[in-house]
Design an enzyme around this catalytic site. Structure first.
Site, PDB file in Angstrom:
ATOM      1  N   ASN A   1      -8.078  -3.473   3.043  1.00 31.65           N
ATOM      2  CA  ASN A   1      -6.668  -3.768   3.275  1.00 31.65           C
ATOM      3  C   ASN A   1      -6.250  -4.854   2.274  1.00 31.65           C
ATOM      4  O   ASN A   1      -6.702  -5.990   2.349  1.00 31.65           O
ATOM      5  CB  ASN A   1      -6.478  -4.262   4.712  1.00 31.65           C
ATOM      6  CG  ASN A   1      -5.058  -4.628   5.058  1.00 31.65           C
ATOM      7  OD1 ASN A   1      -4.227  -4.868   4.193  1.00 31.65           O
ATOM      8  ND2 ASN A   1      -4.766  -4.673   6.351  1.00 31.65           N
TER       9      ASN A   1
ATOM     10  N   CYS B   1       2.878  -7.393   4.624  1.00 35.59           N
ATOM     11  CA  CYS B   1       2.285  -6.121   4.201  1.00 35.59           C
ATOM     12  C   CYS B   1       3.315  -5.080   3.765  1.00 35.59           C
ATOM     13  O   CYS B   1       2.971  -4.120   3.074  1.00 35.59           O
ATOM     14  CB  CYS B   1       1.431  -5.537   5.327  1.00 35.59           C
ATOM     15  SG  CYS B   1      -0.009  -6.546   5.728  1.00 35.59           S
TER      16      CYS B   1
ATOM     17  N   HIS C   1       0.396   2.040   4.999  1.00 31.77           N
ATOM     18  CA  HIS C   1      -0.289   0.771   4.786  1.00 31.77           C
ATOM     19  C   HIS C   1      -1.752   0.968   5.168  1.00 31.77           C
ATOM     20  O   HIS C   1      -2.060   1.482   6.253  1.00 31.77           O
ATOM     21  CB  HIS C   1       0.346  -0.314   5.653  1.00 31.77           C
ATOM     22  CG  HIS C   1      -0.421  -1.581   5.711  1.00 31.77           C
ATOM     23  ND1 HIS C   1      -0.940  -2.199   4.587  1.00 31.77           N
ATOM     24  CD2 HIS C   1      -0.768  -2.373   6.764  1.00 31.77           C
ATOM     25  CE1 HIS C   1      -1.567  -3.293   4.939  1.00 31.77           C
ATOM     26  NE2 HIS C   1      -1.482  -3.434   6.254  1.00 31.77           N
TER      27      HIS C   1
END
Length: 327
Positions: free
Chosen positions: A284, A113, A254
């Protein structure tokens, strides 16, 4: 401190939008459970597109935004958390789709990520040193193929997207720069986020346990560990930048989940109004998550030239990463 300027960004979203109400029905959940739990209203799922096709389309938009053609690019970096195939690297496949008229180096930088943050950090040194003039960073992730419907807490979070970014060294008189960067890995959390199968350890030829090839996450364990270490991490990053929290204009985290972002911002002392939150519209999107939020905030004129922006997140490992830029 590196004199680096983001001169163009572009995004690509698959055509298939999936509402949280559809996820509720798919998993047999009560109406509204998915959106309440995840903070996501809709996400996009790839429907026949490959990650390299998505990445190439985002790259073309970034080049247009930068006022460049592909011939002006000196290096292509895939900063993605997922791979299209083990060999060759995804950057080579994006390179193939873009069809450059001359050889351009292409390689991957993967820290799941945090891949975009890591790639921007690493490549900024090469650009600042004059090794490359223009670098194209591409984060293209397809999460939907690997999520596990038996783990509904994570299944409801993810979406697919691609984002690209062109960077160059700032010219004289331009204030754009990277002020500080930091990354730490706490490998006691290495097993908190996994896809165990697909590599040389659990190869598909020898292994038939389906769950080993799907995403597996212990969200509570991730939260406990990241909460334990985030404040010390932020203190060090801010000290390196010679800035206080109040002097940073925007936090671009994030987009892990709606709840995780709210708790994170409060824990490190950021007001919610200074946080770029786009998870409602995309979910996400792994490594594409941070540049997607950055792209939208720039396009919407939230983030403006000269403002100080903190890119911050966690990734599998468990790693924390942060980058403070002056946009």
């Amino acid at each position: 401190m590196r004199k680096i300027k983001i001169i163009g960004m572009g995004k690509y979203l698959p055509g298939k939008a999936v509402l949280s109400s559809e996820i509720d029905k798919r998993l047999g959940l009560s109406d509204g459970w998915t959106e309440k739990k995840s903070g996501v209203y809709k996400r996009y799922y790839a429907n026949g597109e490959t990650a390299s096709e998505m990445g190439a389309k985002a790259a073309q938009k970034a080049l247009e935004d930068a006022g460049l053609t592909l011939e002006g690019i000196d290096c292509i970096v895939s900063a993605s958390g997922t791979m299209e195939q083990p060999i060759p690297c995804t950057a080579s496949l994006i390179h193939e789709k873009l069809k450059p008229k001359r050889p351009i180096p292409a390689f991957d930088i993967n820290s799941t990520c945090l891949s975009f943050v890591t790639a921007l950090d690493i490549m900024s040194y090469l650009v600042d040193a004059g090794k490359y003039r223009h670098v194209l960073l591409v984060s293209s992730d397809i999460a939907s193929i690997g999520i596990n419907p038996m783990q509904k807490e994570s299944y409801v979070l993810f979406g697919d997207a691609a984002v690209a970014c062109v960077i160059r060294r700032s010219n004289d008189g331009e204030e754009s720069k990277i002020r500080a960067s930091l990354m730490y890995t706490h490998s006691e959390g290495a097993r908190f986020t996994e896809i165990r199968g697909g590599g040389t350890h659990l190869h598909p030829n020898d292994h038939s346990v389906k769950e080993d090839f799907l995403f597996d996450m212990d969200g509570k364990a991730i939260f406990r560990l990241s909460s334990k270490v985030i404040n010390g991490f932020m203190d060090e990053l801010l000290e390196q930048s010679s800035l206080s929290t109040d002097e940073i204009d925007w936090l671009v985290p994030h987009q892990a989940s709606g709840m995780a972002m709210r708790i994170l911002a409060g824990k490190i002392g950021f007001e919610s109004r200074k946080m770029v939150n786009v998870i409602k519209n995309y979910g996400n999107t792994i490594a594409a998550s941070i540049p997607l939020a950055l792209h939208d905030a720039i396009q919407n004129n939230q983030i403006r030239r000269g403002q100080k922006v903190l890119l911050l997140g966690t990734s599998a490992g468990l790693s924390l990463g942060g980058l403070i830029i002056e946009y």
